[in-house]
Design a protein around this motif. Sequence first.
Motif, PDB file in Angstrom:
ATOM      1  N   SER A 251       0.848  -1.180   0.000  1.00 24.23           N
ATOM      2  CA  SER A 251       0.000   0.000   0.000  1.00 24.23           C
ATOM      3  C   SER A 251       0.886   1.233   0.000  1.00 24.23           C
ATOM      4  O   SER A 251       2.094   1.157   0.267  1.00 24.23           O
ATOM      5  CB  SER A 251      -0.869  -0.001   1.257  1.00 24.23           C
ATOM      6  N   PRO A 252       0.329   2.421  -0.290  1.00 16.77           N
ATOM      7  CA  PRO A 252       1.151   3.641  -0.277  1.00 16.77           C
ATOM      8  C   PRO A 252       1.957   3.853   1.007  1.00 16.77           C
ATOM      9  O   PRO A 252       3.129   4.245   0.926  1.00 16.77           O
ATOM     10  CB  PRO A 252       0.123   4.750  -0.518  1.00 16.77           C
ATOM     11  N   PRO A 253       1.396   3.611   2.207  1.00 17.15           N
ATOM     12  CA  PRO A 253       2.230   3.787   3.409  1.00 17.15           C
ATOM     13  C   PRO A 253       3.438   2.854   3.436  1.00 17.15           C
ATOM     14  O   PRO A 253       4.514   3.250   3.890  1.00 17.15           O
ATOM     15  CB  PRO A 253       1.264   3.470   4.562  1.00 17.15           C
ATOM     16  N   ILE A 254       3.267   1.616   2.954  1.00 15.59           N
ATOM     17  CA  ILE A 254       4.393   0.686   2.937  1.00 15.59           C
ATOM     18  C   ILE A 254       5.442   1.144   1.932  1.00 15.59           C
ATOM     19  O   ILE A 254       6.649   1.066   2.174  1.00 15.59           O
ATOM     20  CB  ILE A 254       3.917  -0.741   2.605  1.00 15.59           C
ATOM     21  N   ARG A 255       4.993   1.663   0.801  1.00 17.63           N
ATOM     22  CA  ARG A 255       5.954   2.150  -0.190  1.00 17.63           C
ATOM     23  C   ARG A 255       6.774   3.311   0.376  1.00 17.63           C
ATOM     24  O   ARG A 255       7.985   3.382   0.179  1.00 17.63           O
ATOM     25  CB  ARG A 255       5.222   2.590  -1.458  1.00 17.63           C
ATOM     26  N   GLU A 256       6.112   4.217   1.075  1.00 13.58           N
ATOM     27  CA  GLU A 256       6.837   5.339   1.675  1.00 13.58           C
ATOM     28  C   GLU A 256       7.801   4.844   2.742  1.00 13.58           C
ATOM     29  O   GLU A 256       8.906   5.375   2.903  1.00 13.58           O
ATOM     30  CB  GLU A 256       5.847   6.341   2.267  1.00 13.58           C
TER      31      GLU A 256
ATOM     32  N   LEU B 144       4.072  -5.225  12.544  1.00 13.15           N
ATOM     33  CA  LEU B 144       4.518  -3.851  12.368  1.00 13.15           C
ATOM     34  C   LEU B 144       4.074  -3.285  11.024  1.00 13.15           C
ATOM     35  O   LEU B 144       3.661  -2.123  10.932  1.00 13.15           O
ATOM     36  CB  LEU B 144       6.039  -3.774  12.490  1.00 13.15           C
ATOM     37  N   LEU B 145       4.160  -4.078   9.975  1.00 13.35           N
ATOM     38  CA  LEU B 145       3.720  -3.594   8.673  1.00 13.35           C
ATOM     39  C   LEU B 145       2.221  -3.336   8.668  1.00 13.35           C
ATOM     40  O   LEU B 145       1.737  -2.417   8.000  1.00 13.35           O
ATOM     41  CB  LEU B 145       4.099  -4.586   7.574  1.00 13.35           C
ATOM     42  N   LYS B 146       1.484  -4.156   9.412  1.00 14.86           N
ATOM     43  CA  LYS B 146       0.050  -3.915   9.545  1.00 14.86           C
ATOM     44  C   LYS B 146      -0.200  -2.566  10.220  1.00 14.86           C
ATOM     45  O   LYS B 146      -1.076  -1.789   9.810  1.00 14.86           O
ATOM     46  CB  LYS B 146      -0.589  -5.048  10.341  1.00 14.86           C
ATOM     47  N   LYS B 147       0.584  -2.257  11.242  1.00 11.89           N
ATOM     48  CA  LYS B 147       0.450  -0.963  11.920  1.00 11.89           C
ATOM     49  C   LYS B 147       0.733   0.191  10.961  1.00 11.89           C
ATOM     50  O   LYS B 147       0.050   1.210  10.966  1.00 11.89           O
ATOM     51  CB  LYS B 147       1.417  -0.894  13.114  1.00 11.89           C
ATOM     52  N   ILE B 148       1.775   0.024  10.149  1.00 11.70           N
ATOM     53  CA  ILE B 148       2.120   1.076   9.187  1.00 11.70           C
ATOM     54  C   ILE B 148       0.969   1.305   8.222  1.00 11.70           C
ATOM     55  O   ILE B 148       0.623   2.442   7.892  1.00 11.70           O
ATOM     56  CB  ILE B 148       3.401   0.694   8.419  1.00 11.70           C
ATOM     57  N   GLU B 149       0.382   0.218   7.725  1.00  6.15           N
ATOM     58  CA  GLU B 149      -0.717   0.329   6.766  1.00  6.15           C
ATOM     59  C   GLU B 149      -1.922   1.051   7.356  1.00  6.15           C
ATOM     60  O   GLU B 149      -2.570   1.860   6.694  1.00  6.15           O
ATOM     61  CB  GLU B 149      -1.148  -1.060   6.294  1.00  6.15           C
ATOM     62  N   GLU B 150      -2.233   0.749   8.623  1.00  9.44           N
ATOM     63  CA  GLU B 150      -3.468   1.262   9.220  1.00  9.44           C
ATOM     64  C   GLU B 150      -3.298   2.616   9.892  1.00  9.44           C
ATOM     65  O   GLU B 150      -4.267   3.348  10.076  1.00  9.44           O
ATOM     66  CB  GLU B 150      -3.996   0.248  10.235  1.00  9.44           C
ATOM     67  N   SER B 151      -2.065   2.959  10.270  1.00 11.38           N
ATOM     68  CA  SER B 151      -1.856   4.190  11.025  1.00 11.38           C
ATOM     69  C   SER B 151      -1.977   5.410  10.127  1.00 11.38           C
ATOM     70  O   SER B 151      -1.506   5.423   8.992  1.00 11.38           O
ATOM     71  CB  SER B 151      -0.486   4.180  11.693  1.00 11.38           C
ATOM     72  N   GLN B 152      -2.596   6.433  10.644  1.00  7.57           N
ATOM     73  CA  GLN B 152      -2.687   7.716   9.953  1.00  7.57           C
ATOM     74  C   GLN B 152      -1.629   8.696  10.466  1.00  7.57           C
ATOM     75  O   GLN B 152      -1.627   9.864  10.094  1.00  7.57           O
ATOM     76  CB  GLN B 152      -4.087   8.320  10.159  1.00  7.57           C
ATOM     77  N   LYS B 153      -0.729   8.205  11.307  1.00 10.24           N
ATOM     78  CA  LYS B 153       0.269   9.072  11.933  1.00 10.24           C
ATOM     79  C   LYS B 153       1.670   8.653  11.511  1.00 10.24           C
ATOM     80  O   LYS B 153       1.912   7.493  11.157  1.00 10.24           O
ATOM     81  CB  LYS B 153       0.147   9.009  13.457  1.00 10.24           C
TER      82      LYS B 153
END
Length: 684
Positions: A30-35, A257-266
């Motif tokens: 997802s975009p957060p994981i790419r960043e 941790l990757l799940k947290k990155i995907e779901e977090s808005q922060k």
Amino acid sequence: MGQNLNRRVLWIVLFLLIITFSSARTAGFSPPIREFIRGNKELSFELHRGQNFVFTPVNDITAAIYEGDSIEKIKLKAGVEYRVGNQEYKNSSFLIQIFASEDRNNIESIRDDLLDEGFSDLSIIKEDILYKLVKGPYFSEQRANQAAENLIEQGKEVWIRRDDYIAEKGDILLYESQDNFLGSGASINFEGPIIEGDSRYPGLFSIKRAGNNMRIVNTLDINKILCGILENRVARLSIYNNPGSYQTGAVIYRSALLKKIEESQKDILDIADYKGWSEDNKLIKEGVESTEAYVIKEKDGYKDLSARIYSVLGTVQGKGFFEEGFNEISSDIEVVDLKEPRPHNVINNARVALGLDYSLIQSYSWIGPRSFTVLELNYNFSNLFVEPVLTGNSLYSRKALQDIVTEKGAIAAVNGGYFDARGYPLGLMVKGGEVISEPIYNRTALVITEDGEIIIDRLDWEGFINDTIDIKGVNRPPGSDDLIIFNRYYDEETPEIHKEARLIVVENDTVAEVHHGIIDFNNIIPQNGYVIAATGDFISKVFSLLPGKEVGKEYNFSGLVTGDEYAVDSALSAGPRLLKEGEVFITGQEEKFQDDILQGRAPRSAVGLTEDNKLIFVTVDGRQPEFSIGVSLKELSELLKELGAVEAMNLDGGDSAGMVIRNFLVNNPRSRREVGNSLIITRE
């Protein structure tokens, strides 16, 4: 019995961890994981929030205190206890006064000049009718004296004044031990490792205001965070103390941790299980590193990626539960390697001409993004053909690939083989049956025979004058015992040889001139002929070649891989070979390439041949983490195989890697390098 019970207990615990973290949905980039991947796979998390934080540096470090545009750097000593807090503070301080004036504009001009010179901690204060430029504050007289001496050495007239310092409410205050005040500002940054309590914390630290408190953020590579989590949660259980258990735990927590990155808005995550890492447990480190980029997913999820996801159960080094597979827990769980590129995404697809198609392809993996430009030439269309060309009218020239396309009137081009700083080809180049440069280590070449057959092979060659006199080289200065041919591709004239030699000028297969002695002049090379330069024992072998005598010259080529003899019309070598008969076959060692070409990911170019007589040209951009990281030779080979090539070879790469279509550079190199030769596509 006890061991089996421990095993069951372990699997129950692992299963609960999987369910708790819902960790299966992390493989989709997802975009957060790419960043996150673009950010070097580092995570920021809140380590502490409150009014005081006490720590001890493991090594000498430098803390940077920021206040507005100013920065003060303070050295913190290893083993010394420091405290940061945000209480109000009032104490004596020292300022270094540099200049005073009634004209504020004058003071501001002097301040700006000093800032341009690299000075910091400068401020302007007003007292009565004077504006004063000061540097500081300093919270020890010794530090103020040292700073003043440095200014005096640079020609500044300064003096030290004592002043009361009152920290702004909410400022971050830094103390050595409990009472020695060092400075304050809006934020303090430094790099660990540090000791806090019983825990050791590596990484970057940023301490900032947070309302009535301060907030300490730790930024750290995900692998070190995983090591800390495993040490905190897993290593304490003796039944886990084997490589496989740490591998299993690393996969589970990485997924979480990757799940947290995907779901977090922060930007700053909550990682409650991380309590620092001692760096003492090698088994933990090996468990994390050996499973890098492995995650678990639900088999029913990511249906759009299912065709590209491969199970990696049993492939990780080490013994233990990870090797046995997660399907012992649930048949709905599988392990995915995120290093495997995601499905190739065709961004652009266009017809350049009948029989010539272009596409732009992107893919993404845990390692980073990759961008490919692909040109497919259907050689079954008789009106299109490929040929190697020199950049200019001689061996010693370099130009931009776009300029070559313009000058040659080509439809498209890719960069070709290797060359030196002058543009001279480093390897075999043949055009119209005439050898332009000799092979180096018989490296792999793209060959087009006189009857139009395309071959990728390593070529050996030999040449003869009148069937009996060996040709030792082409278009290079002769050695002490040599026979060299200079043809029209070398330049307009031969080089000066500066030694005893015999120079024979051949036009229309007939000797036109003969020169003997020290050749300290440049001889014109005829456009319809060549010049023979003989030295040493070869002088006597060509003594019979006198003006008016007919001369025959021929070259023979044979393939080192196939063993076949070829009637070569044109050829260009580069290498190493990448594919043979549809399988990865990299011959870097045999072709004596250095590690800077063989190792690592880089921008690269390549050409492949399909079974149905199509040529596939590929350029891969690289060394641009935000756009394209490049590929290894193995990855390039696998891409060409996926595109349908059965034979393939590497071309020159790095900043030379380029593809031009109709005068447009269609790839995106980090910088543009002029090349000495190229492969162009033209119409007959």
